[in-house]
Design a protein around this motif. Structure first.
Motif, PDB file in Angstrom:
ATOM      1  N   ALA A 181       0.756  -1.301  -0.072  1.00 33.48           N
ATOM      2  CA  ALA A 181       0.160  -0.109   0.068  1.00 33.48           C
ATOM      3  C   ALA A 181       0.816   1.039  -0.161  1.00 33.48           C
ATOM      4  CB  ALA A 181      -0.985  -0.154   1.307  1.00 33.48           C
ATOM      5  N   GLY A 182       2.047   1.187   0.840  1.00 34.63           N
ATOM      6  CA  GLY A 182       2.729   2.487   0.870  1.00 34.63           C
ATOM      7  C   GLY A 182       3.454   2.695  -0.256  1.00 34.63           C
ATOM      8  N   GLY A 183       4.135   1.841  -0.780  1.00 38.00           N
ATOM      9  CA  GLY A 183       4.713   1.863  -2.291  1.00 38.00           C
ATOM     10  C   GLY A 183       3.986   2.000  -3.336  1.00 38.00           C
ATOM     11  N   PHE A 184       2.644   1.499  -3.425  1.00 38.54           N
ATOM     12  CA  PHE A 184       1.773   1.823  -4.513  1.00 38.54           C
ATOM     13  C   PHE A 184       1.245   3.019  -4.676  1.00 38.54           C
ATOM     14  CE2 PHE A 184      -2.087   1.348  -6.794  1.00 38.54           C
ATOM     15  CZ  PHE A 184      -2.000   1.056  -8.095  1.00 38.54           C
ATOM     16  N   ALA A 185       1.038   3.439  -3.264  1.00 37.14           N
ATOM     17  CA  ALA A 185       0.575   4.885  -3.302  1.00 37.14           C
ATOM     18  C   ALA A 185       1.401   6.125  -3.435  1.00 37.14           C
ATOM     19  CB  ALA A 185      -0.102   5.350  -1.707  1.00 37.14           C
ATOM     20  N   ILE A 186       2.876   5.764  -3.269  1.00 38.94           N
ATOM     21  CA  ILE A 186       3.742   6.794  -3.464  1.00 38.94           C
ATOM     22  C   ILE A 186       4.178   6.907  -5.052  1.00 38.94           C
ATOM     23  CG2 ILE A 186       6.219   7.464  -3.031  1.00 38.94           C
ATOM     24  CD1 ILE A 186       5.903   6.450  -0.203  1.00 38.94           C
ATOM     25  N   GLY A 187       4.365   5.645  -5.551  1.00 36.01           N
ATOM     26  CA  GLY A 187       4.693   5.577  -7.163  1.00 36.01           C
ATOM     27  C   GLY A 187       3.624   5.787  -7.767  1.00 36.01           C
ATOM     28  N   GLY A 188       2.091   5.379  -7.502  1.00 37.85           N
ATOM     29  CA  GLY A 188       1.264   5.621  -8.371  1.00 37.85           C
ATOM     30  C   GLY A 188       0.915   7.148  -8.444  1.00 37.85           C
ATOM     31  N   THR A 189       0.571   7.625  -7.228  1.00 38.09           N
ATOM     32  CA  THR A 189       0.428   9.033  -7.120  1.00 38.09           C
ATOM     33  C   THR A 189       1.464  10.006  -7.908  1.00 38.09           C
ATOM     34  OG1 THR A 189      -0.567   9.004  -4.919  1.00 38.09           O
ATOM     35  CG2 THR A 189      -0.087  11.156  -5.764  1.00 38.09           C
ATOM     36  N   ALA A 190       2.790   9.748  -7.506  1.00 37.72           N
ATOM     37  CA  ALA A 190       3.812  10.322  -8.512  1.00 37.72           C
ATOM     38  C   ALA A 190       3.720  10.156  -9.900  1.00 37.72           C
ATOM     39  CB  ALA A 190       5.226  10.039  -7.926  1.00 37.72           C
ATOM     40  N   GLY A 191       3.613   8.766 -10.391  1.00 32.55           N
ATOM     41  CA  GLY A 191       3.436   8.485 -11.925  1.00 32.55           C
ATOM     42  C   GLY A 191       2.231   9.233 -12.483  1.00 32.55           C
ATOM     43  N   ILE A 192       1.049   9.217 -12.047  1.00 33.19           N
ATOM     44  CA  ILE A 192      -0.083  10.157 -12.198  1.00 33.19           C
ATOM     45  C   ILE A 192       0.370  11.319 -12.489  1.00 33.19           C
ATOM     46  CG2 ILE A 192      -2.475  10.836 -12.254  1.00 33.19           C
ATOM     47  CD1 ILE A 192      -2.815   7.944 -10.838  1.00 33.19           C
ATOM     48  N   ALA A 193       0.954  12.206 -11.430  1.00 38.25           N
ATOM     49  CA  ALA A 193       1.268  13.400 -11.602  1.00 38.25           C
ATOM     50  C   ALA A 193       2.201  13.815 -12.838  1.00 38.25           C
ATOM     51  CB  ALA A 193       1.798  13.967 -10.256  1.00 38.25           C
TER      52      ALA A 193
END
Length: 274
Positions: free
Chosen positions: A91-103
């Protein structure tokens, strides 16, 4: 005088046959019962192979033995310990990577200034096997949780970037021009036209990124963790406990199905307009 109406009406009032609907050819539907039946058939085949001695019980225990191993781990609390540790990291890694990737993907898709250097960096770094960078992350962040979360975040970042700016590029530009002609601001165009139009592609990218995140999670836990499903699978393999090993694999499969189900529910809710 010829009765034109009398001559034309019979042809015009001929029997009207209903036209067969032919638009459903490329509208695939999900048959959940068929999918469940296929899974049950696979398990029964596995059980039959174990019962008739087609497979070694050491190399491939029966489904009953795997379920029994799962039951024992669940009752002892071992399964909850390993699964909770893996879920927190994922959850932590996906939240960070996913949010940054979308932005970052939105920035590449919307800004000409960001597109050239951003797309080049993504193309250069995406092919690198992310698990190969785990020793480097351990040097940077230590052997604890930070290095594992960073590995997952780094691995999920690039698929989300590619999916996002590809989805933004596929938005019909005539809609953007129409929004401009109606006097919409840039923020309104992004929030009401571009983002909704790109959302299907972004959610598809989330499915891919979540699968990559699970793979990286298990690999990171196998290298440097005492708790987690990856650590459980590695320890079981080292001790030749194939029932516990396959129990861990079943947990991973269920984890992947759960994540896919959550994303599917979000997709169904957000894309109800399609």
């Amino acid at each position: 005088m010829v009765d034109v109406a009398h001559d034309v009406c019979p042809a015009a009032t001929a029997d009207k046959r209903p036209v067969t609907f032919r638009g459903g050819l490329f509208l695939p539907r999900t048959h959940r019962l068929v999918g469940f039946a296929a899974l049950v058939a696979l398990i029964l085949l596995w059980q039959a192979a174990s019962s008739f001695g087609w497979m070694s019980p050491v190399l491939a225990p029966s489904p009953g033995e795997v379920i029994d191993a799962l039951r024992r781990m669940a009752l002892s609390g071992e399964l909850a310990t390993h699964l909770s540790a893996s879920l927190v990291r994922l959850a932590g890694g996906f939240a960070i990577g996913g949010t940054a990737g979308i932005a970052f993907g939105m920035a590449i898709g919307l800004s000409s200034l960001v597109r050239s250097p951003g797309a080049t960096l993504v193309a250069a770094l995406f092919p690198i096997p992310k698990i190969a960078l785990l020793p480097l992350f351990i040097l940077w962040f230590g052997i604890g949780e930070s290095s594992k979360v960073a590995t997952i975040a780094f691995g999920t970042f690039f698929p989300m970037v590619i999916a996002t700016y590809g989805a933004v590029d596929n938005v019909d530009r005539s809609l953007v021009r129409m929004g401009r002609s109606f006097g919409l601001s840039s923020f309104a165009i992004i929030s009401k036209i571009i983002l909704p139009g790109a959302l299907p592609g972004i959610l598809s990218g989330m499915r891919i990124a979540s699968s990559i995140g699970i793979v990286l999670l298990i690999a990171a836990e196998m290298i440097g963790a005492n708790e987690g499903v990856g650590a459980l699978v590695l320890a079981a393999g080292n001790l030749m406990q194939s029932d516990r090993l396959l129990a861990g694999v079943v947990v991973l499969s269920l984890l992947g199905l759960t994540v896919a189900g959550v994303i599917g529910a979000v997709e169904k809710r957000l894309l109800a307009w399609r």
